[in-house]
Design a protein around this motif. Sequence first.
Motif, PDB file in Angstrom:
ATOM      1  N   SER A  41       0.808  -1.307  -0.111  1.00 32.43           N
ATOM      2  CA  SER A  41      -0.147  -0.026  -0.158  1.00 32.43           C
ATOM      3  C   SER A  41       0.747   1.315   0.152  1.00 32.43           C
ATOM      4  O   SER A  41       0.516   2.312  -0.715  1.00 32.43           O
ATOM      5  CB  SER A  41      -1.088   0.097   1.168  1.00 32.43           C
ATOM      6  N   LEU A  42       1.922   1.035   0.794  1.00 34.46           N
ATOM      7  CA  LEU A  42       2.848   2.426   0.526  1.00 34.46           C
ATOM      8  C   LEU A  42       3.416   2.942  -0.529  1.00 34.46           C
ATOM      9  O   LEU A  42       3.379   3.773  -1.138  1.00 34.46           O
ATOM     10  CB  LEU A  42       4.103   2.148   1.697  1.00 34.46           C
ATOM     11  N   ALA A  43       3.970   1.708  -1.297  1.00 39.38           N
ATOM     12  CA  ALA A  43       4.587   1.811  -2.675  1.00 39.38           C
ATOM     13  C   ALA A  43       3.468   2.259  -3.611  1.00 39.38           C
ATOM     14  O   ALA A  43       3.440   2.972  -4.535  1.00 39.38           O
ATOM     15  CB  ALA A  43       5.059   0.408  -3.127  1.00 39.38           C
ATOM     16  N   THR A  44       2.211   1.597  -3.386  1.00 39.31           N
ATOM     17  CA  THR A  44       1.079   2.189  -4.331  1.00 39.31           C
ATOM     18  C   THR A  44       0.666   3.611  -4.105  1.00 39.31           C
ATOM     19  O   THR A  44       0.439   4.125  -5.020  1.00 39.31           O
ATOM     20  CB  THR A  44      -0.054   0.919  -4.203  1.00 39.31           C
ATOM     21  N   VAL A  45       0.575   3.850  -3.073  1.00 46.96           N
ATOM     22  CA  VAL A  45       0.088   5.294  -2.756  1.00 46.96           C
ATOM     23  C   VAL A  45       1.164   6.260  -3.208  1.00 46.96           C
ATOM     24  O   VAL A  45       1.058   7.177  -3.951  1.00 46.96           O
ATOM     25  CB  VAL A  45      -0.003   5.523  -1.265  1.00 46.96           C
ATOM     26  N   PHE A  46       2.342   6.040  -2.949  1.00 44.03           N
ATOM     27  CA  PHE A  46       3.475   6.801  -3.430  1.00 44.03           C
ATOM     28  C   PHE A  46       3.579   6.737  -5.017  1.00 44.03           C
ATOM     29  O   PHE A  46       3.680   8.086  -5.545  1.00 44.03           O
ATOM     30  CB  PHE A  46       5.050   6.235  -2.761  1.00 44.03           C
ATOM     31  N   ARG A  47       3.317   5.786  -5.704  1.00 47.63           N
ATOM     32  CA  ARG A  47       3.114   5.728  -6.999  1.00 47.63           C
ATOM     33  C   ARG A  47       2.178   6.231  -7.739  1.00 47.63           C
ATOM     34  O   ARG A  47       2.312   7.161  -8.824  1.00 47.63           O
ATOM     35  CB  ARG A  47       3.355   4.340  -7.673  1.00 47.63           C
ATOM     36  N   HIS A  48       1.127   6.358  -7.343  1.00 46.11           N
ATOM     37  CA  HIS A  48      -0.147   6.668  -7.908  1.00 46.11           C
ATOM     38  C   HIS A  48      -1.033   7.954  -7.140  1.00 46.11           C
ATOM     39  O   HIS A  48      -1.734   8.778  -7.969  1.00 46.11           O
ATOM     40  CB  HIS A  48      -1.143   5.577  -7.979  1.00 46.11           C
ATOM     41  N   GLN A  49      -0.329   8.460  -6.145  1.00 44.38           N
ATOM     42  CA  GLN A  49      -0.727   9.610  -5.639  1.00 44.38           C
ATOM     43  C   GLN A  49      -2.378   9.726  -5.411  1.00 44.38           C
ATOM     44  O   GLN A  49      -2.960  10.918  -5.952  1.00 44.38           O
ATOM     45  CB  GLN A  49      -0.218  10.953  -5.972  1.00 44.38           C
ATOM     46  N   PRO A  50      -2.858   8.825  -4.794  1.00 44.01           N
ATOM     47  CA  PRO A  50      -4.523   9.009  -4.806  1.00 44.01           C
ATOM     48  C   PRO A  50      -4.877  10.023  -3.926  1.00 44.01           C
ATOM     49  O   PRO A  50      -4.103  10.490  -3.152  1.00 44.01           O
ATOM     50  CB  PRO A  50      -4.732   7.494  -4.219  1.00 44.01           C
ATOM     51  N   ASP A  51      -6.183  10.284  -4.037  1.00 44.87           N
ATOM     52  CA  ASP A  51      -6.926  11.304  -3.212  1.00 44.87           C
ATOM     53  C   ASP A  51      -7.458  10.595  -2.073  1.00 44.87           C
ATOM     54  O   ASP A  51      -7.628  10.944  -0.932  1.00 44.87           O
ATOM     55  CB  ASP A  51      -8.142  11.920  -3.879  1.00 44.87           C
ATOM     56  N   LEU A  52      -7.962   9.211  -1.969  1.00 45.22           N
ATOM     57  CA  LEU A  52      -8.659   8.226  -1.403  1.00 45.22           C
ATOM     58  C   LEU A  52      -8.025   6.835  -1.349  1.00 45.22           C
ATOM     59  O   LEU A  52      -7.866   6.469  -2.419  1.00 45.22           O
ATOM     60  CB  LEU A  52     -10.092   8.152  -1.632  1.00 45.22           C
ATOM     61  N   VAL A  53      -7.981   6.446  -0.051  1.00 40.67           N
ATOM     62  CA  VAL A  53      -7.189   4.914   0.043  1.00 40.67           C
ATOM     63  C   VAL A  53      -8.419   4.177   0.890  1.00 40.67           C
ATOM     64  O   VAL A  53      -8.711   4.942   1.949  1.00 40.67           O
ATOM     65  CB  VAL A  53      -5.975   4.777   0.799  1.00 40.67           C
ATOM     66  N   LEU A  54      -8.805   3.112   0.244  1.00 40.93           N
ATOM     67  CA  LEU A  54      -9.817   2.318   1.064  1.00 40.93           C
ATOM     68  C   LEU A  54      -8.989   1.046   1.721  1.00 40.93           C
ATOM     69  O   LEU A  54      -8.424   0.172   0.834  1.00 40.93           O
ATOM     70  CB  LEU A  54     -10.856   1.755  -0.048  1.00 40.93           C
ATOM     71  N   MET A  55      -8.583   0.884   2.872  1.00 39.77           N
ATOM     72  CA  MET A  55      -7.701   0.284   3.420  1.00 39.77           C
ATOM     73  C   MET A  55      -8.365  -0.727   4.469  1.00 39.77           C
ATOM     74  O   MET A  55      -9.111  -0.477   5.409  1.00 39.77           O
ATOM     75  CB  MET A  55      -6.824   1.213   4.275  1.00 39.77           C
ATOM     76  N   ASP A  56      -8.027  -2.126   4.189  1.00 44.07           N
ATOM     77  CA  ASP A  56      -8.552  -3.012   5.361  1.00 44.07           C
ATOM     78  C   ASP A  56      -7.803  -2.918   6.437  1.00 44.07           C
ATOM     79  O   ASP A  56      -6.534  -2.650   6.194  1.00 44.07           O
ATOM     80  CB  ASP A  56      -8.095  -4.441   4.512  1.00 44.07           C
ATOM     81  N   VAL A  57      -8.310  -3.256   7.442  1.00 38.37           N
ATOM     82  CA  VAL A  57      -7.577  -3.232   8.801  1.00 38.37           C
ATOM     83  C   VAL A  57      -6.909  -4.518   8.887  1.00 38.37           C
ATOM     84  O   VAL A  57      -5.526  -4.110   9.379  1.00 38.37           O
ATOM     85  CB  VAL A  57      -8.935  -3.268   9.842  1.00 38.37           C
ATOM     86  N   ASN A  58      -7.280  -5.442   8.676  1.00 39.25           N
ATOM     87  CA  ASN A  58      -6.249  -6.879   8.879  1.00 39.25           C
ATOM     88  C   ASN A  58      -5.563  -7.062   7.421  1.00 39.25           C
ATOM     89  O   ASN A  58      -6.259  -7.624   6.510  1.00 39.25           O
ATOM     90  CB  ASN A  58      -7.232  -8.134   9.192  1.00 39.25           C
ATOM     91  N   LEU A  59      -4.434  -7.051   7.649  1.00 37.43           N
ATOM     92  CA  LEU A  59      -3.396  -7.160   6.446  1.00 37.43           C
ATOM     93  C   LEU A  59      -2.206  -8.107   7.093  1.00 37.43           C
ATOM     94  O   LEU A  59      -1.901  -7.773   8.149  1.00 37.43           O
ATOM     95  CB  LEU A  59      -3.093  -6.049   5.802  1.00 37.43           C
ATOM     96  N   PRO A  60      -1.700  -8.931   6.111  1.00 38.95           N
ATOM     97  CA  PRO A  60      -0.428  -9.439   6.584  1.00 38.95           C
ATOM     98  C   PRO A  60       0.919  -8.529   6.505  1.00 38.95           C
ATOM     99  O   PRO A  60       0.694  -7.508   5.983  1.00 38.95           O
ATOM    100  CB  PRO A  60      -0.094 -10.385   5.501  1.00 38.95           C
ATOM    101  N   GLY A  61       1.751  -8.598   7.483  1.00 44.53           N
ATOM    102  CA  GLY A  61       2.863  -7.903   7.583  1.00 44.53           C
ATOM    103  C   GLY A  61       2.393  -6.550   8.352  1.00 44.53           C
ATOM    104  O   GLY A  61       1.779  -6.559   9.462  1.00 44.53           O
ATOM    105  N   ILE A  62       2.676  -5.549   7.654  1.00 43.83           N
ATOM    106  CA  ILE A  62       2.059  -4.283   8.249  1.00 43.83           C
ATOM    107  C   ILE A  62       0.552  -4.099   8.297  1.00 43.83           C
ATOM    108  O   ILE A  62      -0.019  -4.268   7.039  1.00 43.83           O
ATOM    109  CB  ILE A  62       2.903  -3.000   7.511  1.00 43.83           C
TER     110      ILE A  62
END
Length: 123
Positions: A41-62
Motif C-alpha cells: 500500500s505504501l508503494a502504491t500510494v507513493f506511485r499513484h498519488q491517490p486522493d482516497l485510500v480504502l484500507m482493510d484493517v487486517n493485512l499481513p505484515g504491516i
Amino acid sequence: MADVRVVVVDDQETFRRAAGALVRATEGFVLVGDAVDGEDSLATVFRHQPDLVLMDVNLPGIDGLEATRRIRALDNAPIVVLLSTYELGELGADPLDCGAHAYVPKAEFDSARLRQVWSDAAG
C-alpha cells in the motif's frame, strides 16, 4: 471537478475486485491502483498519488492501521477510510487513532457510502 483517484488495499482478491468494480461504477471516482498488504500500500500510494485510500484493517505484515499511520504522515497525504468485516466495537482501541477519516464495515460499503465518506472527509 476532477474524479477522485482511489487505491483499494485488501489481501482478499475477491473483495479487492469487488471494491474496485464499485469504485469504477461510482460516478466521480476512478480506481488508480490496488495493493495486497500494508507494505504494498505504501508503494502504491507513493506511485499513484491517490486522493482516497480504502484500507482493510487486517493485512499481513504491516496491518492496515500501521499502514494508515505511515500514509497519513506523507506530504499531501490522501484521505484513508478503513474497511473491515468487523464492527467498530469489535476492534478494541479506536481504529481511527491511526489517522483514518472514517471506518466502514465491509457489509455496508456501497456507492452511496463511498460518496458519503468522501464528502464528509473532503468537506
